[in-house]
Design an enzyme around this catalytic site. Structure first.
Site, PDB file in Angstrom:
ATOM      1  N   SER A   1      -5.873   0.931   0.414  1.00 25.99           N
ATOM      2  CA  SER A   1      -7.018   1.779   0.102  1.00 25.99           C
ATOM      3  C   SER A   1      -7.831   1.189  -1.061  1.00 25.99           C
ATOM      4  CB  SER A   1      -6.541   3.208  -0.197  1.00 25.99           C
ATOM      5  OG  SER A   1      -7.613   4.112  -0.213  1.00 25.99           O
ATOM      6  N   SER A   2      -7.896   1.840  -2.204  1.00 30.45           N
ATOM      7  CA  SER A   2      -8.609   1.264  -3.338  1.00 30.45           C
ATOM      8  C   SER A   2      -7.999  -0.081  -3.720  1.00 30.45           C
ATOM      9  CB  SER A   2      -8.564   2.228  -4.532  1.00 30.45           C
ATOM     10  OG  SER A   2      -9.298   1.722  -5.621  1.00 30.45           O
TER      11      SER A   2
END
Length: 297
Positions: free
Chosen positions: A140-141
């Site tokens: 994700s991030s």
């Protein structure tokens, strides 16, 4: 970042396995080489002999270095294969990484990306890491940061594996500043509506390090078709981007690889995509595939 009951069960199992590790996760309090206040955590297997490969394993929004250590098997595999794992800890209150500022998207420009690169240099100088065998992975991030590191610091990283992220620079927000408590969020990108040509995406990556003429890291790109956090069109955009940067085109498609329901798209020897049918956010980490891609196992 959402965990299924199965993922939570695996996490509990991994936590119980932590006692069987040869070493422990250490916070490196002596690291203060910023420019941001990201924390450095490291797992160095007992008896590791340098120079040892380094994997930078980068957590998701709301996550921590400790959580990514517990929810993945990189530390267990480090005991077997003799590599060092750096687990950066995001400085923002929400646990997201700065993948939006000009500083973080520029070689030696600042931001969280430079702080992570300085962690790598610290591990080389103090833990016996091999500067010629440095790899990045994240969810994700953390996947976004993996792409940022590959684009802005191709002289540092040799390969990356990005789980459910977006193209490098897709989250750029004009005016975003490094060190902000809440890094910039780009809804157009997260929604999968930021579409560019392969050349445009590639030019964006190349702009982060003007004058660089060396090679770029080879990349694994993972995404699930049912991702409602970072929409599935980002998968195709990321493959367009890296195929242009690496100068490769698709050579093969393989069904049910590496698992049932996944489609593998092969771009020569430097770029591979994995699309998970019905998989949400995020794609489960495939550590063994990563290690093979990195040339460690």
């Amino acid at each position: 970042m959402r965990f299924s009951p199965t993922t939570l069960a695996v996490s509990a199992t991994l936590a119980s396995l932590a006692s069987a590790l040869s070493s422990s996760l250490q916070q490196v309090t002596a690291f203060n080489d910023g420019p941001t206040k990201a924390g450095m955590y490291v797992y160095v297997p007992s008896g590791v002999s340098g120079p040892a490969p380094i994997i930078v394993a980068i957590h998701y929004c709301t996550g921590t270095a400790n959580a990514y250590f517990s929810n993945t098997q990189y530390a267990n595999l480090a005991d077997t294969h003799g590599f060092i794992v750096i687990y950066p800890n995001a400085p923002s209150s929400g646990g997201c990484w700065d993948v939006a500022s000009t500083a973080s998207l520029t070689h030696n420009g600042g931001g969280d990306s430079l702080t992570i690169v300085n962690m790598v240099k610290y591990a080389v100088a103090n833990f016996g890491g091999d500067a010629d065998r440095v790899y990045a992975t994240g969810s994700s991030s953390g996947a976004m940061m993996t792409n940022v590191l590959a684009g802005a610091y191709p002289d540092v990283f040799k390969a990356g594996s990005s789980y459910s992220g977006v193209p490098d620079g897709c989250f750029y927000v004009a005016g975003a500043q490094p060190g902000q408590d809440t890094p910039g969020w780009n809804s157009q990108c997260s929604g999968g509506t930021l579409i560019k040509s392969a050349q445009e995406w590639g030019d964006q990556v190349r702009s982060y390090y003007p004058g660089y003429t060396g090679s770029y890291p080879k990349m694994l790109i993972w995404h699930g078709t049912a991702d409602t956090t970072l929409a599935y069109p980002n998968y195709a955009e990321a493959l367009k981007q890296w195929s242009n940067v690496l100068g490769v085109s698709q050579t093969a498609t393989n069904q049910n690889t590496p698992d049932a329901g996944y489609t593998q798209s092969v771009y020569g020897t430097t770029l591979v995509g994995y699309s998970g049918q019905g998989v949400g956010h995020t794609v489960p980490v495939h550590e063994a595939v990563d290690l093979a891609w990195f040339g460690i196992a």
